[in-house]
Write a protein that holds these residues in place. Structure first.
Motif, PDB file in Angstrom:
ATOM      1  N   ASP A   1       3.625  15.892  -5.768  1.00  0.00           N
ATOM      2  CA  ASP A   1       4.857  15.858  -4.986  1.00  0.00           C
ATOM      3  C   ASP A   1       5.863  16.767  -5.682  1.00  0.00           C
ATOM      4  O   ASP A   1       5.864  16.845  -6.915  1.00  0.00           O
ATOM      5  N   TYR A   2       6.693  17.450  -4.883  1.00  0.00           N
ATOM      6  CA  TYR A   2       7.631  18.417  -5.442  1.00  0.00           C
ATOM      7  C   TYR A   2       9.031  18.247  -4.863  1.00  0.00           C
ATOM      8  O   TYR A   2       9.198  17.868  -3.698  1.00  0.00           O
ATOM      9  N   ALA A   3      10.013  18.584  -5.653  1.00  0.00           N
ATOM     10  CA  ALA A   3      11.362  18.704  -5.126  1.00  0.00           C
ATOM     11  C   ALA A   3      11.397  19.877  -4.156  1.00  0.00           C
ATOM     12  O   ALA A   3      10.696  20.878  -4.343  1.00  0.00           O
ATOM     13  N   GLU A   4      12.218  19.740  -3.122  1.00  0.00           N
ATOM     14  CA  GLU A   4      12.295  20.798  -2.120  1.00  0.00           C
ATOM     15  C   GLU A   4      12.658  22.145  -2.742  1.00  0.00           C
ATOM     16  O   GLU A   4      12.164  23.190  -2.314  1.00  0.00           O
ATOM     17  N   SER A   5      13.489  22.113  -3.749  1.00  0.00           N
ATOM     18  CA  SER A   5      14.000  23.346  -4.340  1.00  0.00           C
ATOM     19  C   SER A   5      12.934  24.153  -5.084  1.00  0.00           C
ATOM     20  O   SER A   5      13.143  25.335  -5.361  1.00  0.00           O
ATOM     21  N   VAL A   6      11.792  23.533  -5.396  1.00  0.00           N
ATOM     22  CA  VAL A   6      10.757  24.245  -6.154  1.00  0.00           C
ATOM     23  C   VAL A   6       9.451  24.412  -5.384  1.00  0.00           C
ATOM     24  O   VAL A   6       8.525  25.054  -5.881  1.00  0.00           O
ATOM     25  N   LYS A   7       9.383  23.840  -4.196  1.00  0.00           N
ATOM     26  CA  LYS A   7       8.153  23.954  -3.403  1.00  0.00           C
ATOM     27  C   LYS A   7       7.807  25.416  -3.159  1.00  0.00           C
ATOM     28  O   LYS A   7       8.661  26.220  -2.799  1.00  0.00           O
ATOM     29  N   GLY A   8       6.536  25.732  -3.363  1.00  0.00           N
ATOM     30  CA  GLY A   8       6.070  27.094  -3.164  1.00  0.00           C
ATOM     31  C   GLY A   8       6.233  27.979  -4.378  1.00  0.00           C
ATOM     32  O   GLY A   8       5.694  29.084  -4.416  1.00  0.00           O
ATOM     33  N   ARG A   9       6.990  27.507  -5.366  1.00  0.00           N
ATOM     34  CA  ARG A   9       7.203  28.299  -6.588  1.00  0.00           C
ATOM     35  C   ARG A   9       6.597  27.641  -7.827  1.00  0.00           C
ATOM     36  O   ARG A   9       6.128  28.329  -8.725  1.00  0.00           O
ATOM     37  N   PHE A  10       6.638  26.314  -7.879  1.00  0.00           N
ATOM     38  CA  PHE A  10       6.135  25.575  -9.049  1.00  0.00           C
ATOM     39  C   PHE A  10       4.842  24.859  -8.678  1.00  0.00           C
ATOM     40  O   PHE A  10       4.667  24.415  -7.539  1.00  0.00           O
ATOM     41  N   THR A  11       3.963  24.730  -9.662  1.00  0.00           N
ATOM     42  CA  THR A  11       2.717  23.998  -9.481  1.00  0.00           C
ATOM     43  C   THR A  11       2.502  23.071 -10.667  1.00  0.00           C
ATOM     44  O   THR A  11       2.499  23.527 -11.821  1.00  0.00           O
TER      45      THR A  11
END
Length: 120
Positions: free
Chosen positions: A58-68
């Motif tokens: 699960d990811y914060a919206e602000s990092v989705k697509g950039r962090f893994t």
């Protein structure tokens, strides 16, 4: 007891990448959820990403697509691959884990934090 030790922080230019690592050690029976949080200067600590034992993330919206976020259960280690970094990602990044501890049951632990600074 249990210790969480983070590494991999540093100074990077906007658009760059960093990979954070967090290794758990001590009287560990098993580790359940692991997560990365961050706290920027003057702001509250926020959840960046989390991962279950089975690998659900699960990811914060602000990092989705950039962090893994990923983990190696055999090494009791969690990683955070951060790409396309922006200055707003500048913060102290903390590792967090729910750990089953020998003779102590389940407890929540924090690492000491690793600084990530993104220059514009």
């Amino acid at each position: 007891q249990v210790q969480l030790v983070e590494s991999g922080g540093g100074l990077v230019q906007a658009g760059g990448s960093l990979r954070l690592s967090c290794s758990a050690s001590g009287s560990i029976l098993s580790i359940n959820a692991m997560a990365w949080y961050r706290q920027a200067a003057g702001k509250q600590r926020e959840l960046v990403a989390s991962i279950t034992t089975g690998g659900s993330t699960d990811y914060a919206e602000s990092v989705k697509g950039r962090f893994t976020i990923s983990r190696d259960n055999a090494k009791n280690t969690v990683y955070l691959q951060m790409n396309s970094l922006i200055p707003e990602d500048t913060a102290l990044y903390y590792c967090n884990a729910d750990v089953r501890v020998l003779y102590r049951g389940s407890r929540n632990y924090w690492g000491q934090g690793t600084q990530v600074t993104v220059s514009s």
